[in-house]
Design a protein around this motif. Structure first.
Motif, short mmCIF file in Angstrom:
data_model
loop_
_atom_site.label_atom_id
_atom_site.label_comp_id
_atom_site.label_asym_id
_atom_site.label_seq_id
_atom_site.Cartn_x
_atom_site.Cartn_y
_atom_site.Cartn_z
N ARG A 57 0.86 -1.16 0.23
CA ARG A 57 -0.06 -0.07 0.13
C ARG A 57 0.86 1.25 0.04
NH1 ARG A 57 -5.53 0.05 1.61
NH2 ARG A 57 -5.12 1.73 3.14
N LEU A 82 -7.09 -12.30 -4.44
CA LEU A 82 -8.11 -11.20 -4.55
C LEU A 82 -8.38 -10.26 -3.63
CD1 LEU A 82 -9.53 -10.43 -6.86
CD2 LEU A 82 -11.70 -11.65 -6.27
N ALA A 83 -8.58 -10.85 -2.23
CA ALA A 83 -8.65 -9.68 -1.08
C ALA A 83 -7.71 -8.87 -0.81
CB ALA A 83 -9.08 -10.47 0.10
N ASN A 84 -6.51 -9.46 -1.12
CA ASN A 84 -5.05 -8.47 -0.90
C ASN A 84 -5.06 -7.64 -1.86
OD1 ASN A 84 -4.78 -9.61 1.69
ND2 ASN A 84 -2.96 -10.83 1.15
N THR A 112 -7.44 -6.41 -3.86
CA THR A 112 -8.49 -5.17 -3.34
C THR A 112 -7.91 -4.35 -2.38
OG1 THR A 112 -10.17 -6.59 -4.13
CG2 THR A 112 -10.65 -4.65 -2.93
N THR A 113 -7.78 -4.69 -1.38
CA THR A 113 -6.78 -3.87 -0.17
C THR A 113 -5.82 -2.82 -0.81
OG1 THR A 113 -7.60 -5.22 1.39
CG2 THR A 113 -6.07 -3.82 2.12
N ALA A 172 -4.87 -1.87 -4.02
CA ALA A 172 -5.16 -0.98 -4.93
C ALA A 172 -6.07 0.07 -4.01
CB ALA A 172 -6.27 -1.55 -5.78
N ALA A 173 -6.95 -0.09 -3.09
CA ALA A 173 -7.46 0.85 -2.40
C ALA A 173 -6.37 2.11 -1.74
CB ALA A 173 -8.53 0.22 -1.23
N ARG A 180 -5.94 -12.66 3.37
CA ARG A 180 -7.20 -11.90 3.35
C ARG A 180 -7.41 -10.75 4.06
NH1 ARG A 180 -7.78 -17.46 2.44
NH2 ARG A 180 -8.77 -17.97 0.70
N SER A 227 -8.81 -7.24 4.93
CA SER A 227 -9.66 -6.32 4.16
C SER A 227 -9.08 -4.61 4.34
CB SER A 227 -10.91 -6.33 5.16
OG SER A 227 -10.72 -5.63 6.53
N VAL A 228 -9.98 -3.87 3.82
CA VAL A 228 -9.30 -2.45 3.59
C VAL A 228 -9.55 -1.92 4.87
CG1 VAL A 228 -10.09 -0.17 2.59
CG2 VAL A 228 -10.17 -2.33 1.09
#
Length: 411
Positions: free
Chosen positions: A262, A294-296, A298-299, A301-302, A352, A354-355
């Motif tokens: 991140r 997929l979960a990581n 997404t987090t 990219a957020a 996994r 989360s944001v």
């Protein structure tokens, strides 16, 4: 043999925007072939024609054209006058001295006003070739193909067509910032964006002051190879070790890897803003390692509103490695080094996250200060292709101090 006839494919589908794409491709070809004996690069109907000097280095020209994105294929050609006797004589000269048991004549008319249709041109030229060489005609699998192209003002004859990389010319699709780690995947991801017409700013995160410079040396070599495709590259080298240390001291062990990523995205996004890039690019492939679930992803990219492109997302390791071998980056990428991704890595990272968990874990970090410190110590290295004969693109020669106005985010 005083011309090279270059064909494009995808560019031809651009209709009203085609002239801009062709102009970019002409400019890129001219730059790539600098110093090889090229006289002129000009557009022609549906193709590009390169005029050669008498002392042109065809072997080097051919080698470089294979790196110019946007080229579908190319051929060393003989120029003929635009009438059948000249075309036939030129074809006979092109095949003179060659040994072949079978042949075919392939004809394309860019100018339909030429009085003879393509099959008739092929029949006349084919009969002349057969009379001289007594070879059989094989339209399906010929040992030699005589390639004829009739244009409005001239005609060309060639006997060998070579493939180019395809895609779109670099510079026609905007600018992106690509993370370049030194591994197998990220150079391939950067190249795939170049092939889609993007100019790619490269950013490398290294573990200084806690690791040696081996990853930087690898990335320099990888950048030199990638620069063959985009002719000019800027490599932003970010000192990331201190940021990793702060994350290690402040967050739970399993969260480190995702938080590293991140922070990388935030710093890359700041570089994108300063360089006018519209998106970020990473070499992530779904499920390949713990941070690439997929979960990581997404987090990760957020962390930034800048779009994050992942051109390798659906490729497996074997496919990516095969592409790296074709690019010439694989042997460099597999050399051992001290990569920042190996620094302070927990044995069992979160798969996994989360944001919300990431944001909670980052509350104790002074993120703006961390980004500012990273940008303040970032170095920018310039690479060009082709290199000047008396100047190798070494790190010391190409380093730019970041007090220049165009790098206002760094001092």
């Amino acid at each position: 043999m005083n011309r090279v006839v270059i064909h494009y494919h995808e560019v031809a589908l651009k209709r009203g925007n085609r002239p801009a794409f062709v102009a970019q491709l002409v400019d890129n070809i001219g730059t790539a072939l600098r110093g090889t004996g090229v006289k002129r690069v000009r557009p022609a109907p549906g193709r590009i024609v390169v005029s050669l000097k008498a002392d042109a280095d065809w072997a080097e020209i051919s080698r470089r054209l294979q790196w110019v994105c946007g080229i579908a294929n190319y051929a060393l050609a003989w120029r003929a006058e635009r009438y059948i006797d000249s075309i036939t004589a030129t074809a006979l000269a092109a095949v003179a001295g060659r040994t072949f048991a079978s042949f075919a004549v392939r004809t394309k008319r860019a100018d339909k006003s030429f009085p003879l249709p393509s099959p008739e041109i092929g029949r006349i030229v084919g009969a002349a070739v057969q009379d001289c060489h007594h070879a059989a005609v094989d339209l399906d699998h010929p040992e030699l193909a005589v390639l004829i192209e009739v244009l409005p003002r001239e005609a060309f004859v060639a006997v060998e067509r070579l493939p180019g990389p395809g895609g779109l010319p670099v510079g026609s699709s905007g600018t992106v910032v690509a993370l370049l780690s030194g591994g197998i995947d990220s150079p391939v991801a950067a190249w795939r964006m170049m092939r889609r017409g993007c100019r790619v700013e490269l950013v490398h995160f290294h573990g200084a002051p806690y690791q040696d410079g081996s990853s930087r040396d690898k990335v320099n070599e990888l950048t030199r190879i990638l620069t063959r495709y985009q002719l000019h590259s800027r490599l932003h080298v970010v000192r990331f070790g201190e940021i990793q240390r702060q994350i290690v001291a402040a967050v739970p062990r399993p969260f480190r890897v995702v938080l590293y990523r991140r922070m990388m995205m935030r710093i890359a996004a700041a570089l994108a803003q300063s360089t006018g890039a519209a998106a970020l690019v990473s070499g992530e492939s779904l499920g390949q390692v713990a941070s690439q679930t997929l979960a990581n992803m997404t987090t990760i990219a957020a962390a930034t509103p800048v779009p994050l492109l992942r051109p390798l997302i659906g490729m497996d390791k074997a496919e990516i490695s095969a592409q790296a071998e074709r690019l010439g980056t694989y042997e460099i990428s597999i050399q051992p080094d001290q990569d920042c991704c190996q620094l302070f890595v927990p044995r069992h990272p979160a798969t996994r996250m989360s944001v919300e968990e990431a944001q909670q874990a980052e509350l104790t970090l002074d993120i703006p200060a961390m980004i500012g410190d990273a940008l303040a110590t970032t170095e920018v290295l310039e690479f060009v292709f082709p290199e000047a004969p008396d100047h190798r693109s070494t790190e010391m020669e190409q380093r730019m101090h970041t007090d220049e106005p165009r790098f206002s985010t760094r001092v």
